[in-house]
Write a protein that holds these residues in place. Structure first.
Motif, PDB file in Angstrom:
ATOM      1  N   LYS A 158      33.288  32.541  24.414  1.00  0.00           N
ATOM      2  CA  LYS A 158      32.063  33.271  24.720  1.00  0.00           C
ATOM      3  C   LYS A 158      31.103  33.303  23.531  1.00  0.00           C
ATOM      4  CE  LYS A 158      30.430  37.914  25.893  1.00  0.00           C
ATOM      5  NZ  LYS A 158      30.821  39.328  26.085  1.00  0.00           N
ATOM      6  N   ASP A 159      29.809  33.015  23.837  1.00  0.00           N
ATOM      7  CA  ASP A 159      28.700  33.053  22.864  1.00  0.00           C
ATOM      8  C   ASP A 159      28.806  31.981  21.782  1.00  0.00           C
ATOM      9  OD1 ASP A 159      27.509  35.196  24.180  1.00  0.00           O
ATOM     10  OD2 ASP A 159      28.622  36.672  23.006  1.00  0.00           O
ATOM     11  N   SER A 160      29.675  31.009  21.981  1.00  0.00           N
ATOM     12  CA  SER A 160      29.716  29.887  21.042  1.00  0.00           C
ATOM     13  C   SER A 160      28.601  28.897  21.386  1.00  0.00           C
ATOM     14  CB  SER A 160      31.072  29.186  21.118  1.00  0.00           C
ATOM     15  OG  SER A 160      31.246  28.594  22.412  1.00  0.00           O
ATOM     16  N   LEU A 161      28.413  27.884  20.534  1.00  0.00           N
ATOM     17  CA  LEU A 161      27.378  26.875  20.794  1.00  0.00           C
ATOM     18  C   LEU A 161      27.665  26.139  22.097  1.00  0.00           C
ATOM     19  CD1 LEU A 161      24.898  25.254  19.890  1.00  0.00           C
ATOM     20  CD2 LEU A 161      26.455  23.761  18.594  1.00  0.00           C
ATOM     21  N   PHE A 162      28.937  25.788  22.316  1.00  0.00           N
ATOM     22  CA  PHE A 162      29.309  25.093  23.553  1.00  0.00           C
ATOM     23  C   PHE A 162      29.021  25.962  24.772  1.00  0.00           C
ATOM     24  CE2 PHE A 162      32.453  24.041  26.835  1.00  0.00           C
ATOM     25  CZ  PHE A 162      32.194  22.695  27.007  1.00  0.00           C
ATOM     26  N   LEU A 184      35.890  24.320  33.083  1.00  0.00           N
ATOM     27  CA  LEU A 184      34.692  24.568  32.281  1.00  0.00           C
ATOM     28  C   LEU A 184      34.389  26.055  32.201  1.00  0.00           C
ATOM     29  CD1 LEU A 184      32.644  22.708  30.830  1.00  0.00           C
ATOM     30  CD2 LEU A 184      31.172  22.914  32.833  1.00  0.00           C
ATOM     31  N   GLY A 185      34.509  26.757  33.334  1.00  0.00           N
ATOM     32  CA  GLY A 185      34.263  28.196  33.343  1.00  0.00           C
ATOM     33  C   GLY A 185      35.269  28.965  32.518  1.00  0.00           C
ATOM     34  N   VAL A 186      36.541  28.548  32.587  1.00  0.00           N
ATOM     35  CA  VAL A 186      37.584  29.222  31.804  1.00  0.00           C
ATOM     36  C   VAL A 186      37.353  29.011  30.310  1.00  0.00           C
ATOM     37  CG1 VAL A 186      40.051  29.231  31.284  1.00  0.00           C
ATOM     38  CG2 VAL A 186      39.288  29.079  33.661  1.00  0.00           C
ATOM     39  N   TYR A 187      37.035  27.780  29.927  1.00  0.00           N
ATOM     40  CA  TYR A 187      36.858  27.485  28.507  1.00  0.00           C
ATOM     41  C   TYR A 187      35.639  28.209  27.937  1.00  0.00           C
ATOM     42  CZ  TYR A 187      36.723  24.814  24.168  1.00  0.00           C
ATOM     43  OH  TYR A 187      36.725  24.458  22.849  1.00  0.00           O
ATOM     44  N   THR A 188      34.539  28.256  28.680  1.00  0.00           N
ATOM     45  CA  THR A 188      33.348  28.955  28.189  1.00  0.00           C
ATOM     46  C   THR A 188      33.577  30.462  28.115  1.00  0.00           C
ATOM     47  OG1 THR A 188      32.477  28.936  30.457  1.00  0.00           O
ATOM     48  CG2 THR A 188      31.692  27.224  28.958  1.00  0.00           C
ATOM     49  N   ALA A 189      34.442  30.990  28.997  1.00  0.00           N
ATOM     50  CA  ALA A 189      34.764  32.421  28.919  1.00  0.00           C
ATOM     51  C   ALA A 189      35.572  32.726  27.661  1.00  0.00           C
ATOM     52  CB  ALA A 189      35.541  32.849  30.164  1.00  0.00           C
ATOM     53  N   ILE A 190      36.501  31.830  27.321  1.00  0.00           N
ATOM     54  CA  ILE A 190      37.301  32.016  26.109  1.00  0.00           C
ATOM     55  C   ILE A 190      36.428  31.870  24.863  1.00  0.00           C
ATOM     56  CG2 ILE A 190      39.234  31.099  24.757  1.00  0.00           C
ATOM     57  CD1 ILE A 190      40.469  30.198  27.414  1.00  0.00           C
ATOM     58  N   ASN A 197      26.789  28.373  25.068  1.00  0.00           N
ATOM     59  CA  ASN A 197      25.341  28.481  25.286  1.00  0.00           C
ATOM     60  C   ASN A 197      24.760  27.204  25.910  1.00  0.00           C
ATOM     61  OD1 ASN A 197      25.149  31.108  24.236  1.00  0.00           O
ATOM     62  ND2 ASN A 197      24.981  30.347  22.137  1.00  0.00           N
ATOM     63  N   ILE A 198      25.247  26.041  25.488  1.00  0.00           N
ATOM     64  CA  ILE A 198      24.761  24.779  26.055  1.00  0.00           C
ATOM     65  C   ILE A 198      25.146  24.677  27.534  1.00  0.00           C
ATOM     66  CG2 ILE A 198      25.010  22.273  25.974  1.00  0.00           C
ATOM     67  CD1 ILE A 198      25.361  22.518  22.944  1.00  0.00           C
ATOM     68  N   ILE A 199      26.398  25.010  27.828  1.00  0.00           N
ATOM     69  CA  ILE A 199      26.857  24.941  29.219  1.00  0.00           C
ATOM     70  C   ILE A 199      26.105  25.944  30.087  1.00  0.00           C
ATOM     71  CG2 ILE A 199      28.835  25.290  30.748  1.00  0.00           C
ATOM     72  CD1 ILE A 199      28.848  22.682  29.179  1.00  0.00           C
ATOM     73  N   ARG A 200      25.811  27.103  29.558  1.00  0.00           N
ATOM     74  CA  ARG A 200      25.063  28.112  30.325  1.00  0.00           C
ATOM     75  C   ARG A 200      23.669  27.615  30.664  1.00  0.00           C
ATOM     76  NH1 ARG A 200      25.636  33.519  26.941  1.00  0.00           N
ATOM     77  NH2 ARG A 200      24.219  34.295  28.552  1.00  0.00           N
ATOM     78  N   ILE A 201      23.043  26.897  29.733  1.00  0.00           N
ATOM     79  CA  ILE A 201      21.710  26.340  30.008  1.00  0.00           C
ATOM     80  C   ILE A 201      21.789  25.291  31.119  1.00  0.00           C
ATOM     81  CG2 ILE A 201      19.843  24.934  29.044  1.00  0.00           C
ATOM     82  CD1 ILE A 201      20.380  26.302  26.344  1.00  0.00           C
ATOM     83  N   PHE A 202      22.788  24.414  31.015  1.00  0.00           N
ATOM     84  CA  PHE A 202      22.933  23.366  32.031  1.00  0.00           C
ATOM     85  C   PHE A 202      23.265  23.961  33.399  1.00  0.00           C
ATOM     86  CE2 PHE A 202      23.466  20.351  28.436  1.00  0.00           C
ATOM     87  CZ  PHE A 202      22.622  19.354  28.890  1.00  0.00           C
ATOM     88  N   THR A 203      24.166  24.939  33.438  1.00  0.00           N
ATOM     89  CA  THR A 203      24.537  25.526  34.722  1.00  0.00           C
ATOM     90  C   THR A 203      23.379  26.322  35.328  1.00  0.00           C
ATOM     91  OG1 THR A 203      25.518  27.416  33.545  1.00  0.00           O
ATOM     92  CG2 THR A 203      26.982  25.618  34.200  1.00  0.00           C
ATOM     93  N   PHE A 204      22.593  26.970  34.489  1.00  0.00           N
ATOM     94  CA  PHE A 204      21.422  27.688  34.997  1.00  0.00           C
ATOM     95  C   PHE A 204      20.419  26.703  35.596  1.00  0.00           C
ATOM     96  CE2 PHE A 204      17.121  29.384  34.471  1.00  0.00           C
ATOM     97  CZ  PHE A 204      17.242  30.611  35.116  1.00  0.00           C
ATOM     98  N   THR A 205      20.197  25.591  34.904  1.00  0.00           N
ATOM     99  CA  THR A 205      19.267  24.577  35.412  1.00  0.00           C
ATOM    100  C   THR A 205      19.781  23.937  36.691  1.00  0.00           C
ATOM    101  OG1 THR A 205      18.605  24.100  33.126  1.00  0.00           O
ATOM    102  CG2 THR A 205      17.992  22.490  34.816  1.00  0.00           C
TER     103      THR A 205
END
Length: 304
Positions: A122-126, A114-120, A128-136
């Motif tokens: 970056k700043d996409s809708l997916f 999940l971390g690798v895919y969100t890094a690739i 941003n959604i994952i960042r909100i969930f991981t922050f929570t």
């Protein structure tokens, strides 16, 4: 071997601190034992029981006797049932270890991809959604997550028992409660490390030479990010070893944290002392294994 030798003074200091804290803890184990058995507690009976338990001896004698027994692998007998402490702790430690291993594997398997895919992405809708969930997930405490999971799965859906049984089904909710914050931390750390590596000059140069993206990502970027990922994983393993007490208490999981809390309530000091000593030793061993893993990943790192 040098590291192991240096651990000996640390363990000696731990034994002294643990024994001193138990010695200074308010409450009389002898009185607690007699009260739990019922009947009238007379001063004569209390004095006799204190003598049998060795509570009337001076501090230094009690400490020295306990340390000598520990060196022989004997942590004494429990005050509550007069049973050997070691089998109790080993049984409870097995449950805690199985929970910690399940949480770690589950978290790493989900969080790293999940971390690798969100890094690739970056700043996409997916992303941003994952960042909100991981922050929570990172912000929520374990006890709140455990209570919410219990309310949803045990009370509303009734898919799991309220009191966790020593089985795979019973381990699911405690594992999930401990894994949600871990997944959030692992995913955020992996994303940050991979993004940092992707901006390095060697990645730009490999792209210019026509190296495949998959080769760059898995052979170079992830390898160079492994040190930071191992660090946060080891930190979370140490947290799980000694910090899963609340989750074990909520789900009544028969781990070492649950045993410690019950023993503290009963003033069963030999069990508490043995549990803290074992957990502290495990923490030290995890630190040692983490340092050794750095050396295996990066040969430039010296064991010194």
């Amino acid at each position: 071997m040098k590291r192991i030798v240096k651990l000996i003074p640390v363990l000696i200091a731990i034994t002294l601190i643990v024994f001193t804290l138990m010695y200074l803890t308010p409450g009389d184990p002898a009185l607690q034992k007699l009260t739990s058995q019922g009947g009238e507690v007379t001063p004569e009976l209390l004095s006799e029981v204190r003598h049998e338990m060795g509570l009337d001896r001076p501090f230094i004698i009690r400490y020295s006797s306990w340390v000598l027994n520990v060196l022989q692998g004997d942590l004494g007998n429990a005050y509550t049932d007069d049973q050997p402490v070691v089998p109790k702790l080993m049984k409870a430690l097995g449950y805690t270890a199985s929970l910690a291993i399940a949480c770690t594997l589950f978290s790493v398997i989900i969080a790293v991809p999940l971390g690798v895919y969100t890094a690739i992405k970056k700043d996409s809708l997916f992303d941003n959604i994952i960042r909100i969930f991981t922050f929570t997930g990172n912000a929520m405490p374990n006890f709140l997550i455990a209570l919410l999971l219990m309310f949803l799965f045990c009370i509303k859906i009734r898919a799991f028992p309220v009191i966790a049984t020593a089985s795979l089904k019973g381990m699911f909710l405690p594992t999930l409660a401990l894994s949600i914050p871990m997944i959030s931390r692992f995913a955020r750390q992996t994303r940050a490390d991979v993004m940092s590596q992707l901006s390095e000059e060697y990645v730009i140069g490999m792209h210019a030479r026509g190296v495949k993206e998959r080769v760059i990502l898995f052979r170079n970027v992830l390898h160079n990010s492994a040190g930071s990922i191992i660090t946060i994983v080891s930190l979370q393993i140490r947290v799980l070893i000694g910090g899963s007490v609340v989750t074990e208490m909520i789900f009544r999981w028969p781990g070492i944290g649950n045993l410690m809390m019950n023993s503290i309530t009963a003033r069963d000091f030999p069990v508490v002392q043995g549990a803290v000593l074992i957990l502290a030793t495990l923490q030290i061993l995890v630190n040692l294994l983490t340092d050794l893993s750095y050396f295996l990943i990066d040969k430039r790192i010296s064991l010194e």
